[in-house]
Motif scaffolding. Structure first.
Motif, mmCIF file in Angstrom:
data_model
loop_
_atom_site.group_PDB
_atom_site.id
_atom_site.type_symbol
_atom_site.label_atom_id
_atom_site.label_comp_id
_atom_site.label_asym_id
_atom_site.label_seq_id
_atom_site.Cartn_x
_atom_site.Cartn_y
_atom_site.Cartn_z
ATOM 1 N N MET A 155 0.846 -1.196 0.000
ATOM 2 C CA MET A 155 0.000 0.000 0.000
ATOM 3 C C MET A 155 0.881 1.245 0.000
ATOM 4 N N ARG A 156 0.485 2.260 -0.773
ATOM 5 C CA ARG A 156 1.247 3.519 -0.789
ATOM 6 C C ARG A 156 0.953 4.296 0.472
ATOM 7 N N ARG A 157 1.957 4.825 1.073
ATOM 8 C CA ARG A 157 1.720 5.620 2.270
ATOM 9 C C ARG A 157 1.469 7.065 1.903
ATOM 10 N N VAL A 158 0.446 7.646 2.569
ATOM 11 C CA VAL A 158 0.223 9.079 2.387
ATOM 12 C C VAL A 158 1.131 9.772 3.391
ATOM 13 N N VAL A 159 2.089 10.518 2.906
ATOM 14 C CA VAL A 159 3.143 11.039 3.773
ATOM 15 C C VAL A 159 3.030 12.549 3.858
ATOM 16 N N ASP A 160 3.205 13.053 5.068
ATOM 17 C CA ASP A 160 3.277 14.504 5.234
ATOM 18 C C ASP A 160 4.496 14.978 4.446
ATOM 19 N N PRO A 161 4.270 15.772 3.354
ATOM 20 C CA PRO A 161 5.381 16.084 2.456
ATOM 21 C C PRO A 161 6.469 16.924 3.132
ATOM 22 N N ARG A 162 6.045 17.691 4.173
ATOM 23 C CA ARG A 162 7.049 18.555 4.800
ATOM 24 C C ARG A 162 7.979 17.756 5.713
ATOM 25 N N ARG A 163 7.405 16.862 6.495
ATOM 26 C CA ARG A 163 8.243 16.204 7.499
ATOM 27 C C ARG A 163 8.482 14.721 7.193
ATOM 28 N N ILE A 192 6.379 12.466 7.836
ATOM 29 C CA ILE A 192 5.712 11.672 8.886
ATOM 30 C C ILE A 192 4.380 11.184 8.345
ATOM 31 N N PRO A 193 4.117 9.871 8.343
ATOM 32 C CA PRO A 193 2.860 9.372 7.792
ATOM 33 C C PRO A 193 1.660 9.856 8.600
ATOM 34 N N SER A 194 0.540 10.098 7.901
ATOM 35 C CA SER A 194 -0.679 10.535 8.588
ATOM 36 C C SER A 194 -1.248 9.387 9.417
ATOM 37 N N THR A 195 -2.127 9.739 10.371
ATOM 38 C CA THR A 195 -2.735 8.736 11.248
ATOM 39 C C THR A 195 -3.449 7.664 10.429
ATOM 40 N N ASP A 196 -4.261 8.115 9.463
ATOM 41 C CA ASP A 196 -4.987 7.152 8.636
ATOM 42 C C ASP A 196 -4.043 6.232 7.884
ATOM 43 N N ALA A 240 3.851 8.183 18.402
ATOM 44 C CA ALA A 240 4.965 7.972 17.464
ATOM 45 C C ALA A 240 5.146 9.205 16.569
ATOM 46 N N GLN A 241 4.034 9.799 16.141
ATOM 47 C CA GLN A 241 4.115 11.013 15.296
ATOM 48 C C GLN A 241 4.759 12.163 16.075
ATOM 49 N N ARG A 242 4.379 12.273 17.354
ATOM 50 C CA ARG A 242 4.935 13.346 18.181
ATOM 51 C C ARG A 242 6.448 13.164 18.326
ATOM 52 N N ARG A 243 6.860 11.928 18.566
ATOM 53 C CA ARG A 243 8.301 11.678 18.710
ATOM 54 C C ARG A 243 9.025 11.950 17.386
ATOM 55 N N VAL A 294 5.688 3.594 11.308
ATOM 56 C CA VAL A 294 4.811 2.438 11.091
ATOM 57 C C VAL A 294 5.347 1.220 11.843
ATOM 58 N N ARG A 295 6.666 0.997 11.705
ATOM 59 C CA ARG A 295 7.268 -0.172 12.343
ATOM 60 C C ARG A 295 7.096 -0.111 13.866
ATOM 61 N N THR A 296 7.291 1.066 14.432
ATOM 62 C CA THR A 296 7.186 1.230 15.886
ATOM 63 C C THR A 296 5.763 0.936 16.360
ATOM 64 N N VAL A 297 4.806 1.537 15.649
ATOM 65 C CA VAL A 297 3.402 1.323 16.053
ATOM 66 C C VAL A 297 3.032 -0.155 15.902
#
Ligand SMILES: *Cc1c(COP(=O)(O)O)cnc(C)c1O
Length: 449
Positions: free
Chosen positions: A1-9, A11-15, A42-45, A57-60
């Motif tokens: 599955m393609r990940r929807v990634v926050d382009p700036r950071r 960091i993958p979105s929650t969904d 995980a996103q905050r870290r 993703v791996r951590t979660v």
């Protein structure tokens, strides 16, 4: 599955995390409510630079995998009406026993006398509780289960010698295990006497009278999981005890289901106090049937016989851990109000009220539900044939499979084309949880709704 990634950071979105194939199966197991905070953390870290965005993703997934209990440890709501349900782990523990388990999980005084600081007798508190409950017993011993108690008793008292037992008591206890094989596996030889339906005192006498008879013990087994009716007779404990005394042989009585004292609701179920008073040298029983405790085997009786068992090398291999001892102590002290006792004694009127409320709540959700009379059972090979009158809610049969697969899992009784939900063994405070589980199962059965 393609990940929807926050382009700036990056960091993958929650969904995106929740839908990732490494994560989504765990979310299905533990629920979105428990998964979302882990993703947020995980996103905050990652935002703080403490976690590589590519590792979110791996951590979660790893954290969720640790929460996911996997097969064999999932809680089940028992809606079968069978109180001691072998496939559901027999007795559900009381609150007191659960608390004792948690307290015992750290260091405990399981083998220490705190007043002197010296080594104490292992499980002294458990033995004290058992002996207070069964004053007829001079001593007690706790092992892994009822089968272990019987094995230890017959091995310690009769290995290399004979154990005399009635043919009517040569039972299979479930899952293909047979008591005769169990006893012989410890080195005692069985001397069967009498017939399947009738055994008399003279049968035992003749076995003892044979020339060269080398009898280590007499054994009486309560055939707890079946009933022979009609032309039957067996020898009462008191008569057998008289013979055992006269010939100076110990009498071991395997009670099975573990009532410590007589119970008015179960007049045919033997109990430890009455059996010892009638003259048995030792009784053995399971702690997780009618006693309502953890899996364990209890031996009660004459001090000299218990001492022989305790000193046998096998006793060390069959001993129980501190968790079992702690839960058993709490169970014995509170045996009048274990979940097993309460479910057994649940009153018809109360069960009817709960069934009515459950059915009404389900109908409010558009689910066909009808209250029907339903007999519960003691189960676990105890008190066979004794119905426990009560009520169940009948819902459409196709709900049974999604109920079992749900979270929490619900085990209904499928009978005559209906899926029956008997509230007897469902803790009253979980009635709402049961309703929600049925609603979820109905959705799963009819995804279009
Ligand atoms: C259940 C039972 C056993 C076995 O006890 P477990 O605790 O299951 O090992 C032995 N004898 C009798 C009569 C029983 O009912």
């Amino acid at each position: 599955m393609r990940r929807v990634v926050d382009p700036r950071r990056g960091i993958p979105s929650t969904d995106a995390v929740l839908r990732d194939l490494a994560v989504s199966p765990h979310v299905a197991e533990v629920g979105r409510d428990r998964a979302v905070p882990l993703v947020a953390d995980a996103q905050r870290r990652a935002r703080a630079g403490d976690l590589d965005p590519g590792a979110v993703v791996r951590t979660v997934a790893a954290q969720l995998a640790a929460l996911d209990p996997g097969p064999g440890t999932r809680p089940v709501l028992n809606a079968t009406g069978v109180v001691v349900h072998t496939n559901l782990g027999r007795a559900p523990l009381s609150e007191a026993a659960r608390g004792a388990l948690v307290d015992a999980a750290g260091y405990t005084d399981v083998e220490l006398d705190l007043t002197t600081g010296a080594r104490g007798r292992r499980g002294a508190g458990t033995l004290e509780a058992l002996l207070a409950a069964v004053p007829e017993a001079q001593d007690a011993l706790v092992v892994g289960n009822g089968a272990a108690a019987l094995l230890l008793a017959t091995t310690a008292l009769a290995a290399g010698r004979e154990v005399v037992v009635s043919r009517g008591e040569m039972i299979e206890i479930g899952d293909g295990f047979r008591l005769p094989d169990l006893v012989e596996s410890g080195g005692a030889r069985l001397r069967e006497v009498g017939t399947t339906n009738r055994t008399h005192l003279r049968d035992y006498e003749q076995a003892l009278d044979r020339t060269g008879a080398d009898v280590g013990a007499l054994l009486k087994v309560h055939p707890s999981n079946f009933r022979v009716e009609g032309f039957v007779s067996s020898v009462p404990v008191a008569d057998l005890a008289g013979l055992a005394d006269a010939r100076q042989r110990p009498l071991v009585v395997d009670l099975g289901s573990g009532l410590l004292e007589p119970d008015v609701d179960l007049p045919e179920e033997p109990d430890a106090r009455t059996t010892l008073r009638a003259g048995a040298g030792l009784v053995t029983a399971s702690a997780d049937k009618l006693l309502g405790g953890p899996q364990a085997g209890v031996v009660l009786g004459r001090a000299d016989l218990v001492a022989r068992l305790r000193r046998h090398p096998m006793a060390r291999a069959l001993r129980v851990d501190k968790l079992t001892l702690a839960a058993l102590t709490a169970t014995v002290r509170g045996r009048a109000t274990t979940p097993v006792t309460l479910a057994r004694r649940a009153r018809d009127g109360q069960l009817r009220e709960r069934a009515d409320r459950l059915a009404a709540a389900l109908r409010d959700h558009g689910i066909t539900a009808e209250v029907v009379p339903h007999d519960g059972r003691v189960g676990g090979g105890g008190a066979p044939g004794i119905p426990l009158a009560g009520w169940a809610v009948a819902v459409p049969e196709p709900l049974a499979a999604p109920l079992r697969a749900g979270r929490p899992a619900v085990l209904p009784r499928v009978h005559d084309g209906a899926c029956l939900l008997d509230p007897r063994c469902v803790p009253t405070e979980q009635d709402d949880v049961l309703v929600r589980a049925v609603v979820a199962a109905a959705r799963a059965a009819q995804p279009g709704r």
